[in-house]
Write an enzyme that holds these catalytic residues in place. Structure first.
Site, PDB file in Angstrom:
ATOM      1  N   TYR A   1      -8.438  28.867  -2.918  1.00 32.19           N
ATOM      2  CA  TYR A   1      -8.131  27.371  -3.746  1.00 32.19           C
ATOM      3  C   TYR A   1      -7.287  28.141  -4.648  1.00 32.19           C
ATOM      4  O   TYR A   1      -6.357  28.795  -5.247  1.00 32.19           O
ATOM      5  CB  TYR A   1      -9.601  28.094  -4.853  1.00 32.19           C
ATOM      6  CG  TYR A   1      -9.470  27.340  -6.438  1.00 32.19           C
ATOM      7  CD1 TYR A   1     -10.512  26.221  -5.858  1.00 32.19           C
ATOM      8  CD2 TYR A   1      -8.772  27.369  -7.386  1.00 32.19           C
ATOM      9  CE1 TYR A   1     -10.133  25.141  -6.619  1.00 32.19           C
ATOM     10  CE2 TYR A   1      -9.417  26.386  -8.533  1.00 32.19           C
ATOM     11  CZ  TYR A   1      -9.544  25.218  -7.825  1.00 32.19           C
ATOM     12  OH  TYR A   1      -9.917  24.283  -8.809  1.00 32.19           O
TER      13      TYR A   1
ATOM     14  N   LYS B   1      -1.468 -26.256 -13.337  1.00 37.65           N
ATOM     15  CA  LYS B   1      -1.323 -25.344 -11.842  1.00 37.65           C
ATOM     16  C   LYS B   1      -3.065 -24.085 -11.904  1.00 37.65           C
ATOM     17  O   LYS B   1      -3.772 -24.440 -12.712  1.00 37.65           O
ATOM     18  CB  LYS B   1      -0.920 -24.112 -13.072  1.00 37.65           C
ATOM     19  CG  LYS B   1       0.688 -24.386 -12.821  1.00 37.65           C
ATOM     20  CD  LYS B   1       0.951 -23.744 -11.445  1.00 37.65           C
ATOM     21  CE  LYS B   1       1.832 -23.094 -11.698  1.00 37.65           C
ATOM     22  NZ  LYS B   1       1.906 -22.199 -10.838  1.00 37.65           N
TER      23      LYS B   1
ATOM     24  N   HIS C   1       5.659 -15.428  13.734  1.00 43.46           N
ATOM     25  CA  HIS C   1       6.490 -15.084  12.729  1.00 43.46           C
ATOM     26  C   HIS C   1       6.477 -15.673  11.255  1.00 43.46           C
ATOM     27  O   HIS C   1       7.500 -16.603  10.841  1.00 43.46           O
ATOM     28  CB  HIS C   1       7.478 -15.214  13.624  1.00 43.46           C
ATOM     29  CG  HIS C   1       7.600 -14.902  14.293  1.00 43.46           C
ATOM     30  ND1 HIS C   1       9.060 -13.602  14.403  1.00 43.46           N
ATOM     31  CD2 HIS C   1       7.084 -14.977  15.650  1.00 43.46           C
ATOM     32  CE1 HIS C   1       8.490 -13.399  15.970  1.00 43.46           C
ATOM     33  NE2 HIS C   1       7.688 -13.609  16.075  1.00 43.46           N
TER      34      HIS C   1
ATOM     35  N   GLU D   1      -4.001 -12.175  -5.997  1.00 42.95           N
ATOM     36  CA  GLU D   1      -3.051 -11.362  -6.481  1.00 42.95           C
ATOM     37  C   GLU D   1      -2.690 -10.020  -7.025  1.00 42.95           C
ATOM     38  O   GLU D   1      -2.508  -8.715  -6.577  1.00 42.95           O
ATOM     39  CB  GLU D   1      -2.055 -11.829  -7.298  1.00 42.95           C
ATOM     40  CG  GLU D   1      -1.169 -13.500  -6.417  1.00 42.95           C
ATOM     41  CD  GLU D   1      -0.756 -14.356  -7.843  1.00 42.95           C
ATOM     42  OE1 GLU D   1       0.389 -14.775  -7.580  1.00 42.95           O
ATOM     43  OE2 GLU D   1      -1.070 -14.746  -9.097  1.00 42.95           O
TER      44      GLU D   1
ATOM     45  N   SER E   1      -2.210 -21.750 -15.820  1.00 39.32           N
ATOM     46  CA  SER E   1      -0.862 -21.752 -16.570  1.00 39.32           C
ATOM     47  C   SER E   1      -0.467 -22.197 -17.643  1.00 39.32           C
ATOM     48  O   SER E   1      -2.133 -23.530 -18.877  1.00 39.32           O
ATOM     49  CB  SER E   1      -0.159 -22.100 -16.114  1.00 39.32           C
ATOM     50  OG  SER E   1       1.408 -22.614 -16.956  1.00 39.32           O
TER      51      SER E   1
HETATM   52  N1  ARG Z   1     -12.462  22.545 -12.893  1.00 38.80           N
HETATM   53  C1  ARG Z   1     -12.005  22.926 -11.348  1.00 38.80           C
HETATM   54  C2  ARG Z   1     -12.412  22.071 -10.237  1.00 38.80           C
HETATM   55  O1  ARG Z   1     -11.896  20.969 -10.061  1.00 38.80           O
HETATM   56  C3  ARG Z   1     -13.556  23.560 -10.399  1.00 38.80           C
HETATM   57  C4  ARG Z   1     -12.730  25.015 -10.053  1.00 38.80           C
HETATM   58  C5  ARG Z   1     -12.299  25.545 -10.827  1.00 38.80           C
HETATM   59  N2  ARG Z   1     -11.718  27.109  -9.943  1.00 38.80           N
HETATM   60  C6  ARG Z   1     -11.524  27.708 -10.700  1.00 38.80           C
HETATM   61  N3  ARG Z   1     -11.207  29.254 -10.323  1.00 38.80           N
HETATM   62  N4  ARG Z   1     -10.756  27.682 -11.392  1.00 38.80           N
HETATM   63  O2  ARG Z   1     -11.252  22.272  -9.104  1.00 38.80           O
END
Ligand code: ARG
Length: 483
Positions: free
Chosen positions: A315, A281, A154, A288, A275
């Site tokens: 993707y 200081k 504490h 920090e 400072s």
């Molecule tokens: N620049 C893209 C990334 O970093 C690469 C892949 C892009 N793929 C796509 N189908 N647009 O994710």
């Protein structure tokens, strides 16, 4: 004609391209992308998907682009990213045959592969710095194994410890950080290459071969998962955040303990500022700034989690936005480890002040209670009450604890030899007694430190082996020649 947009899309607006491009942070994966391109090309040739002469031209061109360096390439944002910049440079060098490089591949598996290649090196860098720091700290713990100071709970005086014991607590926690990075490394160093956009390819590619050539430990087999997962980034960001939290605790203690009020340590001048108005200081600015920078790591982790949490397979371009976050965190943690290591290596300690604080404020009261338990065979709770009374009386009457203890015990008709009481109240004796596993006794601190030293040696070796493997992979691919 823009090689990316081809004949499907016509105009591209400059400001849109600038908004969506990843080129500003793709510099991190430039080398990885070349390695990935070369490995993929070797595989295409070995699998007789492209001809030997074609592969030769592509690989020689890629090496030329690599040697030219990222700074000398045309980083046109309308090309989207580094993958297309490299392909378009290659086209300038060797003509249409450059277009064969992307056979059986997508930027989706390519970027996932590049990120893992680039990230594993960053992880090894973090590990190396961390291991060095922990090694230094372990030496420091041995050096200060006999230095008595007070430990806090504490943030109030608790019990005497050794400064070496406190330093070993840093070692102990940072070793877990090392283990976390090493453990995640297994999941980072996996190859998604060959997954294509999401559904692999009908070409007879050899995923095992590219995996080997690129120094991956294994494949991520499922092609949908391979292109879409960024959990290896989340894991790394999380490791970085936890490490950051631990480093921040060290910074906080340095800041606190270097105040006039505590005055147990002094941070070296080179890590402090003064400072502009108050000439006296000495401010702990580095600690920090570190404490604050480390907070932003948590923000980064949350940003990445939030980007990823509602994405469908496979993707999505959103994934790109996770990447700069990752690099930001890796750079911040790398710089901060160096700073904290520097501050600790140059730290001066004030042994007299430490011992003074350890002796003050009843920090040996627990041992006095334990002594009553041992000598009088009373329950600990009862001893706790008696000592509580002794402490209160000492404070109220502003008298020495030993005198009050003798008086209170006598009132209660309890007899304990004075030398036992003196011993119980002595900070050195307190610490010497606490020699069980993990305790503050100098001999135990030394024992633990030696054990840690062994582990550190092991970790060093593991990291060096990984680095060596990567060096070999790079050397082989960047010097690859088809004859
Ligand atoms: N620049 C893209 C990334 O970093 C690469 C892949 C892009 N793929 C796509 N189908 N647009 O994710």
């Amino acid at each position: 004609m823009n090689i990316l947009r081809g004949k499907r899309l016509r105009n591209v607006k400059e400001d849109v391209a600038r908004y969506t491009t990843s080129l500003s942070f793709d510099k991190e994966i430039f080398e990885a992308d070349i390695l990935c391109d070369i490995a993929h090309t070797i595989m295409l040739y070995k699998q007789e998907i492209i001809k030997k002469e074609e592969a030769k031209k592509i690989i020689e061109g890629l090496k030329e682009i690599y040697n030219k360096g990222l700074g000398n390439l045309n980083l046109d944002p309308t090309l989207d990213d580094i993958h297309m910049v490299i392909e378009s440079e290659l086209h300038k060098l060797i003509g249409d045959v450059a277009g064969k490089m992307h056979t059986g591949r997508s930027r989706n598996d390519e970027v996932a592969t590049d990120l893992r290649i680039a990230l594993r090196e960053k992880i090894l860098k973090i590990l190396k710095l961390l291991i060095d720091m922990v090694d230094n700290l372990t030496d420091m713990a041995i050096e200060y194994k006999d230095v008595i100071t007070v430990g806090y709970t504490h943030l109030q005086h608790a019990q005497p410890i050794t400064y070496g014991h406190l330093i070993l607590s840093y070692v102990s926690m940072l070793l877990r950080d090392i283990e976390r990075f090493l453990d995640s490394y297994k999941r980072v160093n996996l190859s998604p290459l060959g997954s294509g956009a999401l559904a692999t390819t009908g070409f007879n590619i050899d995923r095992e071969l590219t995996k080997e050539l690129l120094g991956f430990d294994d494949l991520i087999k499922n092609s949908i998962d391979a292109v879409s997962t960024r959990d290896f980034i989340l894991e790394t960001l999380s490791n970085i955040s936890i490490l950051g939290t631990n480093l921040s605790k060290i910074c906080e203690e340095l800041i606190l303990f270097s105040t006039y009020e505590f005055n147990t340590v002094e941070i070296a001048d080179e890590y402090c500022s003064t400072s502009s108005i108050m000439p006296q200081k000495k401010n702990p600015d580095v600690a920090e700034i570190a404490r604050a920078k480390l907070s932003s790591l948590n923000g980064n982790l949350v940003s990445a989690l939030t980007i990823l949490k509602a994405l469908p397979n496979a993707y999505n371009r959103d994934l790109q936005e996770v990447t700069p976050i990752l690099w930001d965190s890796t750079y911040k943690i790398i710089d901060t480890i160096k700073m904290v290591d520097g501050m600790l290596k140059t730290l001066k300690i004030n042994k007299d002040r430490m011992e003074f604080l350890a002796k003050a404020n009843y920090s040996t009261a627990t041992e006095l209670a334990d002594t009553l338990v041992r000598y009088l065979d009373i329950p600990f709770r009862k001893a706790h009450n008696i000592v509580g009374e002794i402490v209160r009386k000492s404070i109220e009457e502003r008298r020495e604890m030993l005198e009050v203890a003798k008086e209170v015990l006598k009132e209660k008709n309890l007899e304990v030899p004075e030398d036992l009481l003196i011993k119980a109240l002595d900070v050195h004796e307190n610490v010497k007694l606490r020699k069980v596993i993990g305790g503050p006794a100098p001999e135990e601190v030394e024992r633990r430190a030696k054990e840690f030293k062994e582990r550190i040696k092991e970790y060093k070796k593991i990291v060096e082996e990984k680095e060596e493997k990567i060096r070999e992979v790079k050397n082989k691919l960047l010097n690859y020649s088809i004859n």
